[in-house]
Design a protein around this motif. Sequence first.
Motif, PDB file in Angstrom:
ATOM      1  N   ILE A   1       3.856   8.459 -24.563  1.00  0.00           N
ATOM      2  CA  ILE A   1       4.172   8.736 -23.156  1.00  0.00           C
ATOM      3  C   ILE A   1       2.886   8.977 -22.377  1.00  0.00           C
ATOM      4  N   THR A   2       1.973   9.722 -22.969  1.00  0.00           N
ATOM      5  CA  THR A   2       0.680   9.954 -22.311  1.00  0.00           C
ATOM      6  C   THR A   2      -0.073   8.640 -22.139  1.00  0.00           C
ATOM      7  N   GLU A   3      -0.025   7.784 -23.158  1.00  0.00           N
ATOM      8  CA  GLU A   3      -0.704   6.488 -23.076  1.00  0.00           C
ATOM      9  C   GLU A   3      -0.084   5.618 -21.985  1.00  0.00           C
ATOM     10  N   GLU A   4       1.236   5.652 -21.847  1.00  0.00           N
ATOM     11  CA  GLU A   4       1.893   4.867 -20.792  1.00  0.00           C
ATOM     12  C   GLU A   4       1.493   5.400 -19.420  1.00  0.00           C
ATOM     13  N   ALA A   5       1.422   6.718 -19.266  1.00  0.00           N
ATOM     14  CA  ALA A   5       0.988   7.298 -17.992  1.00  0.00           C
ATOM     15  C   ALA A   5      -0.446   6.861 -17.672  1.00  0.00           C
ATOM     16  N   ASP A   6      -1.302   6.842 -18.691  1.00  0.00           N
ATOM     17  CA  ASP A   6      -2.689   6.381 -18.494  1.00  0.00           C
ATOM     18  C   ASP A   6      -2.725   4.909 -18.086  1.00  0.00           C
ATOM     19  N   SER A   7      -1.878   4.099 -18.715  1.00  0.00           N
ATOM     20  CA  SER A   7      -1.817   2.674 -18.397  1.00  0.00           C
ATOM     21  C   SER A   7      -1.334   2.449 -16.966  1.00  0.00           C
ATOM     22  N   ILE A   8      -0.338   3.210 -16.553  1.00  0.00           N
ATOM     23  CA  ILE A   8       0.167   3.101 -15.183  1.00  0.00           C
ATOM     24  C   ILE A   8      -0.920   3.511 -14.195  1.00  0.00           C
ATOM     25  N   GLU A   9      -1.641   4.567 -14.508  1.00  0.00           N
ATOM     26  CA  GLU A   9      -2.720   5.003 -13.619  1.00  0.00           C
ATOM     27  C   GLU A   9      -3.799   3.923 -13.490  1.00  0.00           C
ATOM     28  N   ALA A  10      -4.140   3.273 -14.596  1.00  0.00           N
ATOM     29  CA  ALA A  10      -5.140   2.202 -14.553  1.00  0.00           C
ATOM     30  C   ALA A  10      -4.639   1.043 -13.683  1.00  0.00           C
ATOM     31  N   GLU A  11      -3.351   0.718 -13.787  1.00  0.00           N
ATOM     32  CA  GLU A  11      -2.795  -0.357 -12.965  1.00  0.00           C
ATOM     33  C   GLU A  11      -2.780   0.044 -11.493  1.00  0.00           C
ATOM     34  N   LEU A  12      -2.464   1.304 -11.203  1.00  0.00           N
ATOM     35  CA  LEU A  12      -2.520   1.780  -9.812  1.00  0.00           C
ATOM     36  C   LEU A  12      -3.931   1.654  -9.254  1.00  0.00           C
ATOM     37  N   ASP A  13      -4.925   2.036 -10.049  1.00  0.00           N
ATOM     38  CA  ASP A  13      -6.318   1.917  -9.616  1.00  0.00           C
ATOM     39  C   ASP A  13      -6.665   0.458  -9.309  1.00  0.00           C
ATOM     40  N   ALA A  14      -6.253  -0.450 -10.196  1.00  0.00           N
ATOM     41  CA  ALA A  14      -6.546  -1.873 -10.011  1.00  0.00           C
ATOM     42  C   ALA A  14      -5.837  -2.417  -8.771  1.00  0.00           C
ATOM     43  N   LEU A  15      -4.590  -2.015  -8.572  1.00  0.00           N
ATOM     44  CA  LEU A  15      -3.852  -2.478  -7.396  1.00  0.00           C
ATOM     45  C   LEU A  15      -4.484  -1.964  -6.110  1.00  0.00           C
ATOM     46  N   GLU A  16      -4.879  -0.701  -6.096  1.00  0.00           N
ATOM     47  CA  GLU A  16      -5.527  -0.159  -4.900  1.00  0.00           C
ATOM     48  C   GLU A  16      -6.804  -0.926  -4.586  1.00  0.00           C
TER      49      GLU A  16
ATOM     50  N   GLU B   1       0.829  -1.210   0.000  1.00  0.00           N
ATOM     51  CA  GLU B   1       0.000   0.000   0.000  1.00  0.00           C
ATOM     52  C   GLU B   1       0.860   1.255   0.000  1.00  0.00           C
ATOM     53  N   GLU B   2       1.927   1.246   0.806  1.00  0.00           N
ATOM     54  CA  GLU B   2       2.819   2.406   0.845  1.00  0.00           C
ATOM     55  C   GLU B   2       3.514   2.628  -0.496  1.00  0.00           C
ATOM     56  N   ARG B   3       3.932   1.553  -1.133  1.00  0.00           N
ATOM     57  CA  ARG B   3       4.616   1.680  -2.424  1.00  0.00           C
ATOM     58  C   ARG B   3       3.660   2.139  -3.515  1.00  0.00           C
ATOM     59  N   VAL B   4       2.431   1.673  -3.483  1.00  0.00           N
ATOM     60  CA  VAL B   4       1.436   2.123  -4.458  1.00  0.00           C
ATOM     61  C   VAL B   4       1.151   3.607  -4.251  1.00  0.00           C
ATOM     62  N   THR B   5       1.059   4.032  -3.004  1.00  0.00           N
ATOM     63  CA  THR B   5       0.843   5.461  -2.721  1.00  0.00           C
ATOM     64  C   THR B   5       2.008   6.291  -3.244  1.00  0.00           C
ATOM     65  N   ALA B   6       3.233   5.842  -3.012  1.00  0.00           N
ATOM     66  CA  ALA B   6       4.413   6.568  -3.499  1.00  0.00           C
ATOM     67  C   ALA B   6       4.441   6.599  -5.029  1.00  0.00           C
ATOM     68  N   ALA B   7       4.066   5.493  -5.668  1.00  0.00           N
ATOM     69  CA  ALA B   7       4.027   5.450  -7.134  1.00  0.00           C
ATOM     70  C   ALA B   7       2.964   6.414  -7.663  1.00  0.00           C
ATOM     71  N   ARG B   8       1.834   6.487  -6.980  1.00  0.00           N
ATOM     72  CA  ARG B   8       0.773   7.420  -7.398  1.00  0.00           C
ATOM     73  C   ARG B   8       1.280   8.863  -7.280  1.00  0.00           C
ATOM     74  N   GLU B   9       1.977   9.171  -6.201  1.00  0.00           N
ATOM     75  CA  GLU B   9       2.523  10.530  -6.028  1.00  0.00           C
ATOM     76  C   GLU B   9       3.534  10.853  -7.126  1.00  0.00           C
ATOM     77  N   GLU B  10       4.386   9.894  -7.465  1.00  0.00           N
ATOM     78  CA  GLU B  10       5.364  10.100  -8.538  1.00  0.00           C
ATOM     79  C   GLU B  10       4.662  10.262  -9.874  1.00  0.00           C
ATOM     80  N   LEU B  11       3.639   9.458 -10.136  1.00  0.00           N
ATOM     81  CA  LEU B  11       2.889   9.585 -11.379  1.00  0.00           C
ATOM     82  C   LEU B  11       2.220  10.959 -11.452  1.00  0.00           C
ATOM     83  N   ASP B  12       1.652  11.419 -10.350  1.00  0.00           N
ATOM     84  CA  ASP B  12       1.035  12.752 -10.332  1.00  0.00           C
ATOM     85  C   ASP B  12       2.069  13.827 -10.662  1.00  0.00           C
ATOM     86  N   ARG B  13       3.293  13.678 -10.118  1.00  0.00           N
ATOM     87  CA  ARG B  13       4.358  14.636 -10.405  1.00  0.00           C
ATOM     88  C   ARG B  13       4.712  14.593 -11.893  1.00  0.00           C
ATOM     89  N   LEU B  14       4.826  13.392 -12.446  1.00  0.00           N
ATOM     90  CA  LEU B  14       5.166  13.254 -13.865  1.00  0.00           C
ATOM     91  C   LEU B  14       4.042  13.768 -14.751  1.00  0.00           C
TER      92      LEU B  14
END
Length: 158
Positions: A63-78, A35-48
């Motif tokens: 690059i935008t598509e990859e950011a969208d894909s990462i966000e979808a994976e973060l949502d699924a992991l959460e 959970e902590e790592r997912v939160t940190a990844a979300r914060e880094e993604l928000d910065r990017l």
Amino acid sequence: MEADPRIGISPEDRQARHDAVMAVHALAGPFHEAEERVTAAREELDRLRGILEEFGDATPDRITEEADSIEAELDALEEDLDDFSPGRMRSALEGSTTRPTDDQLWEIDRAWERAPSIIERVNALVADRVPELRRRLEDEGLEPETSTPMNVPRRPGG
């Protein structure tokens, strides 16, 4: 330590309860860290994403598509991590002096079955995908320049 004589629970049921609590306890640390790592990844993604917004149309679609894909994976992991709350499972077990129910045991087994794949997905995201997105931004020259540190003022004559 002796058991409370007012509570009628067999040694077998007490052991089953203990084993279930320990199984959940063993999952609690990894799930909390995930959970902590997912939160940190979300914060880094928000910065990017903020950097991507700065550059607007200059940002390549991939690059935008990859950011969208990462966000979808973060949502699924959460969602997956919320689905398997070791704290909630442990509270239910510790709040009772009976043998764990079949549903509780099923939920623990299910968490143990899914935990490895969830942790592997977290690891792939934080160790590979987010750093790769950061590198892509840098390669495209989209990483904003970092500020030069200010000179520390010195008191005249001092």
